[in-house]
Write a protein that holds these residues in place. Sequence first.
Motif, PDB file in Angstrom:
ATOM      1  N   TYR A   1     -10.476  -4.403  -3.369  1.00  0.00           N
ATOM      2  CA  TYR A   1     -11.394  -3.701  -2.478  1.00  0.00           C
ATOM      3  C   TYR A   1     -11.318  -2.183  -2.565  1.00  0.00           C
ATOM      4  O   TYR A   1     -12.283  -1.502  -2.242  1.00  0.00           O
ATOM      5  N   LYS A   2     -10.220  -1.629  -3.039  1.00  0.00           N
ATOM      6  CA  LYS A   2     -10.135  -0.171  -3.173  1.00  0.00           C
ATOM      7  C   LYS A   2     -10.647   0.331  -4.524  1.00  0.00           C
ATOM      8  O   LYS A   2     -10.767   1.532  -4.723  1.00  0.00           O
ATOM      9  N   THR A   3     -10.948  -0.585  -5.434  1.00  0.00           N
ATOM     10  CA  THR A   3     -11.413  -0.152  -6.753  1.00  0.00           C
ATOM     11  C   THR A   3     -12.793   0.492  -6.695  1.00  0.00           C
ATOM     12  O   THR A   3     -13.140   1.278  -7.567  1.00  0.00           O
ATOM     13  N   SER A   4     -13.560   0.197  -5.657  1.00  0.00           N
ATOM     14  CA  SER A   4     -14.877   0.833  -5.520  1.00  0.00           C
ATOM     15  C   SER A   4     -14.741   2.330  -5.245  1.00  0.00           C
ATOM     16  O   SER A   4     -15.682   3.089  -5.456  1.00  0.00           O
ATOM     17  N   ASP A   5     -13.556   2.766  -4.805  1.00  0.00           N
ATOM     18  CA  ASP A   5     -13.280   4.188  -4.582  1.00  0.00           C
ATOM     19  C   ASP A   5     -12.651   4.835  -5.814  1.00  0.00           C
ATOM     20  O   ASP A   5     -12.196   5.976  -5.751  1.00  0.00           O
ATOM     21  N   GLY A   6     -12.607   4.083  -6.914  1.00  0.00           N
ATOM     22  CA  GLY A   6     -12.024   4.616  -8.138  1.00  0.00           C
ATOM     23  C   GLY A   6     -10.514   4.452  -8.226  1.00  0.00           C
ATOM     24  O   GLY A   6      -9.886   4.949  -9.151  1.00  0.00           O
ATOM     25  N   LYS A   7      -9.913   3.744  -7.273  1.00  0.00           N
ATOM     26  CA  LYS A   7      -8.470   3.501  -7.283  1.00  0.00           C
ATOM     27  C   LYS A   7      -8.173   2.249  -8.087  1.00  0.00           C
ATOM     28  O   LYS A   7      -9.054   1.427  -8.334  1.00  0.00           O
TER      29      LYS A   7
ATOM     30  N   ASN B   1      -4.861  -3.204  -5.968  1.00  0.00           N
ATOM     31  CA  ASN B   1      -3.733  -3.306  -5.046  1.00  0.00           C
ATOM     32  C   ASN B   1      -2.762  -4.373  -5.524  1.00  0.00           C
ATOM     33  O   ASN B   1      -3.131  -5.277  -6.264  1.00  0.00           O
TER      34      ASN B   1
ATOM     35  N   ASP C   1       0.853  -1.189   0.000  1.00  0.00           N
ATOM     36  CA  ASP C   1       0.000   0.000   0.000  1.00  0.00           C
ATOM     37  C   ASP C   1       0.892   1.243   0.000  1.00  0.00           C
ATOM     38  O   ASP C   1       1.555   1.526   0.999  1.00  0.00           O
TER      39      ASP C   1
END
Length: 140
Positions: A74-80, A83, A29
């Motif tokens: 899991y961070k792709t829902s925030d547009g990132k 990982n 991260d």
Amino acid sequence: LDVMEVGSVPLEMGSITPCRVLGSMELIDEGETDHKIICISLSDPDASQIRSMEDLERVKPGTAARLVNWLKRYKTSDGKGENMLAQETPTTAREALDIIAETHQRWRMLCGKDNGTTGYGGTLPGTEGFYLDSPSCKGE
């Protein structure tokens, strides 16, 4: 450290639950390793059958692959973007317990409770004169 409990019964987020460490995953991260400890609650109906990541795969096939997929996405829902993981397979329980022990010792040092056994000479590099001021550090 983050803990991911893989039992079949939902737990309250932030709860303090006796568990058995099974392994860990290492998420990268922002260039730093973020350890994700994998465990199962001792009160879970399957806990008596699951003592390792191998047991977890035998009792709950595909769980490790789902954890890898979730950690990557899991961070792709925030547009990132996705990982990265240090490796695609979880560590052993022994390796995860070593990570927990090292992290605990570093926390003790930041609380000013080092007993000189860390090999850091009582402080972590860059933290000279810095101590956490929290109830858990004070033993409250």
